[in-house]
Design a protein around this motif. Structure first.
Motif: not given
Length: 387
Positions: A75-77, A81, A258, A261-262, A267-268
Motif C-alpha cells: 500500500s502507499s503507506l 509509494y 492529509d 492518508v490518515n 486508500y490505506i
C-alpha cells in the motif's frame, strides 16, 4: 432451495430486456473492435483521445516496469509509494493547479473514498440527480445527510443550501456542505454548469467536488477538464478513459489529502497502483497537454454527426465525446443495436437502472481515432434503422 433469489432475479432481468453479458474482445482501438472474430467500427470506446496503443506511452510503460517493477508490492503507506507515483502526482497538481494529489486503483474506489471522508455526521452532501453510482453508493453509506438536486438544476441547489443555512443559523449549528456533480455526465454527455456551481459553493462556504472522469483530456485547452472553467475544490479523474492507462486520482488541498492518508480505508488498505502504469500515465498526460488536435478533432466529428442525423432522431447535443440517442423502450433499443451490428457498427444499448425507465438509448462515443467517413457511415446507418 437456498439462494433462489439469484436465479429468480436473473430471470427477471432477461424478461425485462435488461440482462447483461460480457463480450470477448480480441482487439480494440478508438476506431475498431474485434468481437467473436468479427471486426466492427467501434463507437463504444472511452479511449476518447485515441491514445491506447500509443507508442510513446507503451514505451514509458516498459521503462516503468524495468525501473520500478510492474507491481507496487504494498500500500502507499507501507512500501508501495515510489518515485513514479510521486512524479505523477506532481504532474497532475501542476496540470490542474491543485496543491495535492492522491492516486487510487479506480474511479469507483476514489469516489467512494471521498464520499466517506466527507461523509461526517456534521456534513450535508448535495448530489446531482444523475451522479455516478459510485458517488451515490458512497454518499448513502456515509454518516452524512444526503440530498439530491434535479439534474443540473442549480436554482434548486441554491434553494436547498439557503434553507440549510437558515436552519443552521436558527439552531446555532455548523453544517459542512459539499456540492457533488460530474464535469461531463457519462450517459448523456452534457456538462455541469461548473462556473455557477463554483460560485454557489463560494457563496455558501461549501466545497465543490467534481467527478471529472469524462472531462479530463477532452475539455480545456490543455485537457484540464472542469479545472479549466473554474476553481474546483476537489477533482476526481480516471486514467482509464482519455488518459488510456488505468487507475484514478483525487486532487485537492493539503488538509483533505492529509485526512485521506490518515482516515480513508480505501486508500490505506489498498495496494498502490502499478508504478509502471504511473510512469506510463505521466507520459500520457504530457501528450494530452500538447496535442491539441485530438480535442479539436473530437469537436469537429461531433458536429458532423449532429449535422448528418435525421431530425427525427432524438439526439442529446453537447460538446463532449459522448452523444446519447434516446430510443425509450429496452427491447427496441436492443433491436437497433442488433441491426447496427449487422452493418458492422458496435454500439452499446444503455438501459435501466443505468438510465431512467423508458429512456433506453444508444451511447455513441466519438474519438480522435475516427475519420469523417466513419461518422458519415454511422449517421447513415442510424437514420436507416431508426427512422
Amino acid at each position: 432451495m437456498a439462494f433462489e433469489f439469484l436465479s429468480a432475479n436473473l430471470a427477471q432481468q432477461k424478461q425485462r430486456a435488461r440482462y447483461r453479458v460480457r463480450q470477448n474482445v480480441a482487439e480494440q482501438s478508438g476506431r475498431y473492435v474485434t468481437i467473436d472474430d468479427k471486426r466492427y467500427l467501434n463507437f463504444s470506446s472511452n479511449d476518447y483521445l485515441g491514445l491506447n496503443h500509443h507508442a510513446e506511452i507503451n514505451q514509458a510503460l516498459t521503462e516503468g516496469a524495468e525501473r520500478f517493477g510492474a507491481c507496487a508490492s504494498g500500500s502507499s503507506l507501507i512500501t508501495g509509494y515510489s518515485y513514479a507515483h510521486q512524479a505523477l502526482e506532481n504532474d497532475i497538481c501542476d496540470w490542474l493547479n491543485q496543491p495535492k494529489c492522491l492516486l487510487f486503483a479506480s474511479g469507483f474506489s476514489a469516489n467512494n473514498a471521498l464520499m466517506h471522508a466527507l461523509g461526517h455526521e456534521s456534513c450535508q452532501l448535495y448530489l446531482d440527480k444523475l451522479s455516478h453510482a459510485s458517488l451515490i453508493d458512497g454518499a448513502l453509506t456515509s454518516d452524512a445527510k444526503v440530498k439530491r438536486f434535479l439534474h443540473n438544476d442549480t436554482a434548486q441547489l441554491q434553494r436547498f443550501l439557503t434553507q440549510q443555512q437558515a436552519l443552521a443559523t436558527e439552531y446555532d449549528t455548523n453544517i459542512n456542505s459539499v456540492i457533488v456533480s460530474e464535469g461531463v455526465f457519462s450517459m448523456d454527455g452534457d456538462q455541469a454548469d461548473v462556473a455557477n456551481l463554483a460560485k454557489i459553493a463560494q457563496q455558501h462556504q461549501a466545497l465543490l467536488y467534481l467527478d471529472d472522469a469524462h472531462s479530463i483530456g477532452v475539455i480545456g485547452d490543455k485537457g484540464q477538464g472542469s479545472s479549466s472553467i473554474a476553481k474546483v475544490d476537489i477533482v476526481m479523474g480516471t486514467f482509464g478513459k482519455s488518459i488510456a492507462t488505468s487507475g484514478a486520482f483525487v486532487a485537492c488541498d493539503e488538509l483533505l489529502a492529509d485526512y485521506l492518508v490518515n482516515f480513508s480505508r480505501h486508500y490505506i488498505y489498498s495496494t498502490a497502483i502499478s508504478p509502471a502504469l504511473a510512469w506510463a500515465t505521466k507520459k500520457s498526460i504530457a501528450i494530452i497537454q500538447h496535442e491539441h488536435w485530438r480535442r479539436e478533432k473530437i469537436a469537429e466529428l461531433s458536429q458532423l454527426l449532429a449535422s448528418k442525423l435525421s431530425d427525427k432522431i432524438q439526439l442529446i447535443t453537447n460538446s463532449s465525446s459522448i452523444h446519447a440517442i434516446v430510443i425509450g423502450d429496452e427491447i427496441a433499443t436492443l433491436e437497433v443495436c442488433k441491426k447496427l451490428r449487422e452493418k458492422g457498427i458496435w454500439l452499446t444499448a444503455i438501459r435501466p437502472p443505468t438510465v431512467p425507465n423508458k429512456s433506453s438509448r444508444l451511447r455513441v462515443t466519438v474519438t480522435a481515432s475516427h475519420e469523417d467517413k466513419d461518422i458519415n457511415y454511422l449517421a447513415d446507418c442510424i437514420n436507416e434503422v431508426i427512422t
